[in-house]
Design a protein around this motif. Structure first.
Motif, PDB file in Angstrom:
ATOM      1  N   LEU A 162       0.742  -1.297   0.065  1.00 56.87           N
ATOM      2  CA  LEU A 162      -0.049   0.112  -0.243  1.00 56.87           C
ATOM      3  C   LEU A 162       0.973   1.450   0.064  1.00 56.87           C
ATOM      4  N   GLU A 163       1.990   1.283   0.882  1.00 56.03           N
ATOM      5  CA  GLU A 163       2.799   2.465   0.632  1.00 56.03           C
ATOM      6  C   GLU A 163       3.527   2.399  -0.548  1.00 56.03           C
ATOM      7  N   ARG A 164       3.992   1.577  -1.345  1.00 50.93           N
ATOM      8  CA  ARG A 164       4.423   1.646  -2.632  1.00 50.93           C
ATOM      9  C   ARG A 164       3.381   2.209  -3.689  1.00 50.93           C
ATOM     10  N   GLY A 165       2.083   1.784  -3.367  1.00 51.85           N
ATOM     11  CA  GLY A 165       1.023   2.373  -4.246  1.00 51.85           C
ATOM     12  C   GLY A 165       0.882   3.824  -3.885  1.00 51.85           C
ATOM     13  N   LEU A 166       1.057   4.060  -2.745  1.00 49.09           N
ATOM     14  CA  LEU A 166       0.724   5.606  -2.315  1.00 49.09           C
ATOM     15  C   LEU A 166       1.972   6.615  -3.008  1.00 49.09           C
ATOM     16  N   ASN A 167       3.053   5.989  -3.027  1.00 45.78           N
ATOM     17  CA  ASN A 167       4.324   6.643  -3.400  1.00 45.78           C
ATOM     18  C   ASN A 167       4.059   6.872  -4.989  1.00 45.78           C
ATOM     19  N   PHE A 168       3.404   5.800  -5.789  1.00 49.90           N
ATOM     20  CA  PHE A 168       3.420   5.917  -7.113  1.00 49.90           C
ATOM     21  C   PHE A 168       2.269   6.812  -7.346  1.00 49.90           C
ATOM     22  N   SER A 169       1.120   6.878  -6.410  1.00 52.25           N
ATOM     23  CA  SER A 169       0.056   7.863  -6.691  1.00 52.25           C
ATOM     24  C   SER A 169       0.657   9.281  -6.510  1.00 52.25           C
ATOM     25  N   ALA A 170       1.596   9.586  -5.471  1.00 49.30           N
ATOM     26  CA  ALA A 170       2.058  10.684  -5.241  1.00 49.30           C
ATOM     27  C   ALA A 170       2.981  11.351  -6.347  1.00 49.30           C
ATOM     28  N   MET A 171       3.730  10.461  -7.026  1.00 48.80           N
ATOM     29  CA  MET A 171       4.626  10.682  -8.150  1.00 48.80           C
ATOM     30  C   MET A 171       3.857  11.294  -9.249  1.00 48.80           C
ATOM     31  N   LYS A 172       2.626  10.298  -9.497  1.00 47.41           N
ATOM     32  CA  LYS A 172       1.763  10.735 -10.631  1.00 47.41           C
ATOM     33  C   LYS A 172       1.109  12.230 -10.472  1.00 47.41           C
ATOM     34  N   GLN A 173       0.627  12.414  -9.251  1.00 46.21           N
ATOM     35  CA  GLN A 173       0.053  13.499  -8.700  1.00 46.21           C
ATOM     36  C   GLN A 173       0.906  14.820  -9.007  1.00 46.21           C
ATOM     37  N   LYS A 174       2.324  14.526  -8.778  1.00 46.22           N
ATOM     38  CA  LYS A 174       3.200  15.693  -8.959  1.00 46.22           C
ATOM     39  C   LYS A 174       3.578  16.041 -10.583  1.00 46.22           C
ATOM     40  N   THR A 175       3.562  14.917 -11.172  1.00 49.13           N
ATOM     41  CA  THR A 175       3.671  14.823 -12.684  1.00 49.13           C
ATOM     42  C   THR A 175       2.572  15.719 -13.372  1.00 49.13           C
ATOM     43  N   ILE A 176       1.380  15.175 -12.911  1.00 51.49           N
ATOM     44  CA  ILE A 176       0.202  15.750 -13.524  1.00 51.49           C
ATOM     45  C   ILE A 176       0.123  17.394 -13.111  1.00 51.49           C
ATOM     46  N   ALA A 177       0.329  17.802 -11.986  1.00 55.05           N
ATOM     47  CA  ALA A 177       0.382  19.153 -11.661  1.00 55.05           C
ATOM     48  C   ALA A 177       1.167  19.771 -12.169  1.00 55.05           C
ATOM     49  N   GLN A 178       2.498  19.134 -12.518  1.00 56.40           N
ATOM     50  CA  GLN A 178       3.327  19.938 -13.400  1.00 56.40           C
ATOM     51  C   GLN A 178       2.823  20.309 -14.669  1.00 56.40           C
ATOM     52  N   ASN A 179       2.342  19.434 -15.273  1.00 56.01           N
ATOM     53  CA  ASN A 179       1.679  19.316 -16.665  1.00 56.01           C
ATOM     54  C   ASN A 179       0.877  20.241 -16.798  1.00 56.01           C
ATOM     55  N   ILE A 180      -0.210  20.543 -15.725  1.00 54.70           N
ATOM     56  CA  ILE A 180      -1.152  21.529 -15.692  1.00 54.70           C
ATOM     57  C   ILE A 180      -0.705  23.036 -15.412  1.00 54.70           C
ATOM     58  N   ALA A 181       0.285  23.117 -14.506  1.00 52.04           N
ATOM     59  CA  ALA A 181       0.992  24.407 -14.295  1.00 52.04           C
ATOM     60  C   ALA A 181       1.722  24.974 -15.827  1.00 52.04           C
ATOM     61  N   ASN A 182       2.106  23.798 -16.439  1.00 51.58           N
ATOM     62  CA  ASN A 182       2.937  24.265 -17.716  1.00 51.58           C
ATOM     63  C   ASN A 182       2.053  24.172 -18.935  1.00 51.58           C
ATOM     64  N   VAL A 183       0.873  24.324 -18.971  1.00 50.56           N
ATOM     65  CA  VAL A 183      -0.279  24.191 -20.154  1.00 50.56           C
ATOM     66  C   VAL A 183       0.025  25.360 -21.069  1.00 50.56           C
ATOM     67  N   ASP A 184       0.591  26.483 -20.707  1.00 54.51           N
ATOM     68  CA  ASP A 184       0.745  27.594 -21.472  1.00 54.51           C
ATOM     69  C   ASP A 184       2.048  27.759 -22.092  1.00 54.51           C
TER      70      ASP A 184
END
Length: 130
Positions: A11-33
């Motif tokens: 479960l910890e590994r899954g949460l770490n994966f989800s956190a990494m994915k969240q950071k990546t998605i947030a970075q993409n949204i922040a750089n949309v322009d």
């Protein structure tokens, strides 16, 4: 073998994966322009392979004990270098990013609920079932 047979660690590994994915998605949204920004993504298969290769370090009290070595894991984040959604070379599809964000949030919440259930079970056992 641990109390839950490795469930907490998984479960910890899954949460770490989800956190990494969240950071990546947030970075993409922040750089949309941002001109020429290439959208990034997290590959679960790459993340899983890196997790399998990661070993633990252990204190050896005897020469015959197995020597565990910590290995460095590389990131499972990659970019879509050939993808363009706008005329300025930006590769972020805002609709896709928002869908990924919602999916990742559901995944994260499910893992947190499962982790909470496991810890509540442990707490009940410690209290003697009351």
């Amino acid at each position: 073998m641990g109390i839950f047979g490795g469930t907490i660690e998984n479960l910890e590994r899954g949460l770490n994966f989800s956190a990494m994915k969240q950071k990546t998605i947030a970075q993409n949204i922040a750089n949309v322009d941002t001109p020429n920004y290439k959208a990034k993504s997290v590959s679960f298969n790459d993340y899983l392979e890196n997790a399998k290769k990661t070993s633990i370090s252990a204190y050896r009290t005897e020469e015959k004990h197995i020597n565990f070595q910590a290995s460095s894991s590389s990131s499972a984040v990659f970019d879509y270098s050939n993808l363009r959604y706008s005329s300025n070379g930006n590769g972020v599809d805002m609709d896709k990013e928002q869908a990924n964000l919602a999916t990742n949030q559901l995944y994260y919440n499910a893992l947190v609920d499962r982790m909470s259930g496991k810890l509540n079970t442990l707490q009940t056992v410690i209290k003697g079932g009351s």
